[in-house]
Write a protein that holds these residues in place. Structure first.
Motif, mmCIF file in Angstrom:
data_model
loop_
_atom_site.group_PDB
_atom_site.id
_atom_site.type_symbol
_atom_site.label_atom_id
_atom_site.label_comp_id
_atom_site.label_asym_id
_atom_site.label_seq_id
_atom_site.Cartn_x
_atom_site.Cartn_y
_atom_site.Cartn_z
ATOM 1 N N SER A 92 38.362 49.953 45.100
ATOM 2 C CA SER A 92 38.087 50.238 43.683
ATOM 3 C C SER A 92 37.872 51.728 43.453
ATOM 4 O O SER A 92 38.309 52.283 42.446
ATOM 5 C CB SER A 92 36.858 49.451 43.214
ATOM 6 N N ARG A 113 36.345 37.934 39.260
ATOM 7 C CA ARG A 113 36.866 39.275 39.098
ATOM 8 C C ARG A 113 38.330 39.196 38.725
ATOM 9 O O ARG A 113 39.031 38.262 39.054
ATOM 10 C CB ARG A 113 36.674 40.051 40.389
ATOM 11 N N ASP A 131 44.066 46.969 41.723
ATOM 12 C CA ASP A 131 42.847 46.692 42.477
ATOM 13 C C ASP A 131 42.570 45.195 42.462
ATOM 14 O O ASP A 131 42.736 44.542 41.441
ATOM 15 C CB ASP A 131 41.660 47.444 41.854
#
Ligand SMILES: Nc1nc2c(ncn2[C@@H]2O[C@H](COP(=O)(O)OP(=O)(O)O)[C@@H](O)[C@H]2O)c(=O)[nH]1
Ligand SMILES: [Mg+2]
Length: 325
Positions: A92, A113, A131
């Motif tokens: 990240s 997420r 990501d």
């Protein structure tokens, strides 16, 4: 008539803008619909909300069910690159440093997420880095491996300063192997056949600014030799080596189109791949060119300026081509 939106509605809308996965967005849209003042001035907004809710629900049902909801990232730029690695490797942070994207913030109310895309600039190209949550032995949402499988290439991010740097990576590779994904430093974009997805991969040694990272780097080098291992630190601000490695792994060939008597626009390359021919290029420019191509001239290294080329001539990076039909 003014809409007179309430603070509850505005809060739900703000949350919607930040929500990234479909289920979270659905919850927000429903909250917006329930808190929007019900009067003539908001009729259109209400109808619009209902439409968005219906569309989102439909998508969740179609792709969801047994496998959990589908998450996809629309491809942009010259290649989509999945950030793959163990927890805490620095994925990240890398996305935040090298692109203008902001990785997911911690106070997100939904635990699932979502993938976060960001664009990395390299010369006149952009690569889309995505990501992802870590690849680990704990439960992984199916969409994580779906996105990895569907990407054009992978960036395998290692924490070079971790004492167990290499075992961490081996575990990631094993988990993906079970899912029939082989991160492969020698794979080419076109060569995929059979049940296993061979994903062109760049190996990155992260956190090079920390003590012990030099040793990790050596371990990574010998493990992946003869492939290059790209050193990286969040403290640096030159990402050209990373861009170059991604460029190479994706076997990209940039070709520029020109009209007779004019200069090509070098800021807008056509993204082709190693092995592509003149005819492939003509097809990309316009289907008429592919069908009616009479001849083409090329300007490039190792060629006579304006030399005519055959349809099956392979393209080279930097070629400038004038198509005639
Ligand atoms: N010193 C240093 N720390 C880093 C670097 N990259 C990430 N970190 C730290 O490593 C931890 C994990 O980073 P994160 O990006 O969240 O890892 P992820 O789980 O792979 O996404 C955080 O505390 C970061 O600040 C780096 O290049 N150098
Ligand atoms: Mg992360």
């Amino acid at each position: 008539m003014p809409a007179n939106l309430t603070p509850e509605y505005k809060a739900a809308e703000e949350e919607y803008r930040r929500a990234r996965d479909p289920q979270a967005r659905l919850v927000c849209l429903e909250k917006m619909l329930s808190t929007i003042p019900k009067h003539k001035g908001t009729e259109k907004m209400q109808a619009d909300l209902k439409r968005r809710i219906a569309r989102l629900k439909e998508g969740l049902q179609k792709k969801g069910g047994r496998r959990g909801f589908a998450v996809t990232v629309e491809k942009e730029g010259a290649a989509q690159v999945a950030l793959v690695g163990p927890p805490n490797a620095g994925k990240s942070t890398l996305l935040e440093c090298t692109t203008n994207a902001r990785a997911e913030v911690g106070d997100h109310p939904f635990s699932t997420r979502a993938p976060v895309p960001g664009m990395l600039q390299f010369e006149n190209l952009q690569f889309q880095l995505v990501d992802l949550p870590p690849v680990s032995s704990e439960y992984m949402e199916p969409w994580v491996t779906d996105i990895i499988r569907g990407a054009d290439s992978a960036l395998l991010v290692a924490d070079a300063a971790a004492v167990d740097c290499l075992p961490q990576l081996e575990q990631v590779l094993e988990i993906l192997q079970v899912k029939k994904i082989a991160l492969d430093t020698t794979a080419t974009p076109a060569a995929d056949q059979g049940p296993v997805r061979h994903l062109p991969t760049v190996v990155l040694a992260g956190k090079m600014d920390l003590d012990g990272a030099a040793r990790g780097m050596e371990l990574l080098r010998s493990r992946f030799s003869p492939a290059e291992v790209v050193p990286f630190s969040a403290l640096e601000d030159d990402y050209s080596r990373l861009g170059q490695a991604i460029f190479r792994a994706n076997a990209i060939v940039r070709v520029y189109s020109k009209s007779p008597g004019k200069d090509p626009d070098r800021s807008r390359p056509f993204v082709m791949h190693r092995g592509d021919t003149l005819l492939d290029f003509a097809r990309v420019v316009h289907k008429d060119f592919a069908e009616k191509l009479r001849y083409a001239r090329v300007w490039g290294t190792g060629k006579f300026a304006g030399q005519r080329i055959q349809r099956d001539q392979e393209l080279a990076d930097g070629d400038v081509i004038e198509l005639h039909m």
